[in-house]
Design a protein around this motif. Structure first.
Motif, mmCIF file in Angstrom:
data_model
loop_
_atom_site.group_PDB
_atom_site.id
_atom_site.type_symbol
_atom_site.label_atom_id
_atom_site.label_comp_id
_atom_site.label_asym_id
_atom_site.label_seq_id
_atom_site.Cartn_x
_atom_site.Cartn_y
_atom_site.Cartn_z
ATOM 1 N N VAL A 71 -95.523 41.382 5.895
ATOM 2 C CA VAL A 71 -96.667 41.060 6.740
ATOM 3 C C VAL A 71 -96.172 40.366 8.002
ATOM 4 O O VAL A 71 -95.420 39.396 7.948
ATOM 5 C CB VAL A 71 -97.659 40.149 5.978
ATOM 6 C CG1 VAL A 71 -98.833 39.774 6.865
ATOM 7 C CG2 VAL A 71 -98.123 40.822 4.702
ATOM 8 N N MET A 72 -96.586 40.886 9.146
ATOM 9 C CA MET A 72 -96.232 40.313 10.438
ATOM 10 C C MET A 72 -97.337 39.349 10.887
ATOM 11 O O MET A 72 -98.460 39.444 10.406
ATOM 12 C CB MET A 72 -96.055 41.430 11.481
ATOM 13 C CG MET A 72 -94.954 42.386 11.165
ATOM 14 S SD MET A 72 -93.405 41.498 11.126
ATOM 15 C CE MET A 72 -92.317 42.756 10.561
ATOM 16 N N LEU A 77 -105.085 42.907 5.964
ATOM 17 C CA LEU A 77 -105.025 44.042 5.038
ATOM 18 C C LEU A 77 -105.618 45.290 5.690
ATOM 19 O O LEU A 77 -105.136 46.398 5.473
ATOM 20 C CB LEU A 77 -105.769 43.709 3.744
ATOM 21 C CG LEU A 77 -105.068 42.752 2.789
ATOM 22 C CD1 LEU A 77 -105.953 42.444 1.604
ATOM 23 C CD2 LEU A 77 -103.749 43.335 2.325
ATOM 24 N N TRP A 78 -106.629 45.087 6.499
ATOM 25 C CA TRP A 78 -107.264 46.222 7.179
ATOM 26 C C TRP A 78 -106.289 46.891 8.144
ATOM 27 O O TRP A 78 -106.158 48.113 8.161
ATOM 28 C CB TRP A 78 -108.510 45.736 7.908
ATOM 29 C CG TRP A 78 -109.354 46.836 8.456
ATOM 30 C CD1 TRP A 78 -109.280 47.389 9.695
ATOM 31 C CD2 TRP A 78 -110.392 47.525 7.774
ATOM 32 N NE1 TRP A 78 -110.209 48.380 9.835
ATOM 33 C CE2 TRP A 78 -110.920 48.486 8.666
ATOM 34 C CE3 TRP A 78 -110.942 47.426 6.505
ATOM 35 C CZ2 TRP A 78 -111.955 49.338 8.327
ATOM 36 C CZ3 TRP A 78 -111.982 48.273 6.171
ATOM 37 C CH2 TRP A 78 -112.471 49.217 7.071
ATOM 38 N N SER A 79 -105.577 46.086 8.942
ATOM 39 C CA SER A 79 -104.649 46.670 9.914
ATOM 40 C C SER A 79 -103.459 47.323 9.210
ATOM 41 O O SER A 79 -102.972 48.365 9.647
ATOM 42 C CB SER A 79 -104.164 45.609 10.912
ATOM 43 O OG SER A 79 -103.383 44.619 10.266
ATOM 44 N N ALA A 107 -106.861 37.369 1.840
ATOM 45 C CA ALA A 107 -106.016 36.539 2.702
ATOM 46 C C ALA A 107 -104.538 36.818 2.422
ATOM 47 O O ALA A 107 -104.099 36.780 1.274
ATOM 48 C CB ALA A 107 -106.314 35.069 2.465
ATOM 49 N N ILE A 108 -103.799 37.117 3.486
ATOM 50 C CA ILE A 108 -102.353 37.298 3.383
ATOM 51 C C ILE A 108 -101.696 36.457 4.466
ATOM 52 O O ILE A 108 -102.322 36.125 5.468
ATOM 53 C CB ILE A 108 -101.946 38.785 3.513
ATOM 54 C CG1 ILE A 108 -102.519 39.404 4.789
ATOM 55 C CG2 ILE A 108 -102.363 39.572 2.291
ATOM 56 C CD1 ILE A 108 -102.070 40.829 5.043
ATOM 57 N N GLU A 109 -100.431 36.107 4.258
ATOM 58 C CA GLU A 109 -99.718 35.252 5.199
ATOM 59 C C GLU A 109 -98.537 36.007 5.804
ATOM 60 O O GLU A 109 -97.936 36.868 5.166
ATOM 61 C CB GLU A 109 -99.219 33.997 4.497
ATOM 62 C CG GLU A 109 -100.332 33.116 3.970
ATOM 63 C CD GLU A 109 -99.806 31.883 3.274
ATOM 64 O OE1 GLU A 109 -98.618 31.561 3.416
ATOM 65 O OE2 GLU A 109 -100.608 31.236 2.584
ATOM 66 N N ALA A 110 -98.197 35.634 7.032
ATOM 67 C CA ALA A 110 -97.055 36.256 7.718
ATOM 68 C C ALA A 110 -95.783 35.974 6.933
ATOM 69 O O ALA A 110 -95.579 34.890 6.399
ATOM 70 C CB ALA A 110 -96.934 35.711 9.136
#
Length: 124
Positions: A71-72, A77-79, A107-110
């Motif tokens: 993840v950048m 998640l959509w992108s 929710a995700i983190e870089a």
């Protein structure tokens, strides 16, 4: 010996007064406790037994059927779903990613590495 019938005379007949059940404060507390204890026990059994599905990995994918994407910053998640599967409805891809990674929310983190189903070849 003579018998006297008391029911014949209304003034002599004993009447049983109709009483209503009255609960005191202590009685209400006892009733509330008796109702809440089984409910609390049932709730705790449900909570303690619900973690088995996650630990058993029943719906998990077999090893090797997914790839990983890092993840950048700014990614959602959509992108990610739009990047890895541009021709597919992003809602379906997001749902599969969430299930595959057992995410509690979106929710995700870089810097986090998330698994992507192999059917969606990463275009990154």
């Amino acid at each position: 010996m003579t018998t006297i019938d008391m029911s014949a005379h209304p003034a002599l007949a004993t009447r049983v007064p109709a009483t209503r059940l009255r609960l005191t404060t202590r009685g209400r507390r006892v009733v509330a406790m008796l109702v809440s204890v089984p409910a609390a026990i049932a709730l705790s059994v449900v909570i303690l037994s619900s973690g088995g599905a996650l630990a058993s990995n029943e719906n998990g994918a077999p090893a090797g059927t997914f790839s990983h994407v890092t993840v950048m910053p700014g990614d959602t998640l959509w992108s990610i779903a739009q990047d890895v599967a541009p021709g597919v409805d992003p809602r379906d891809v997001v749902d599969e990613i969430v299930r595959l990674n057992a995410l509690p929310s979106g929710a995700i983190e870089a810097g986090e590495s998330i698994a992507i189903p192999q059917q969606y070849a990463p275009a990154r």
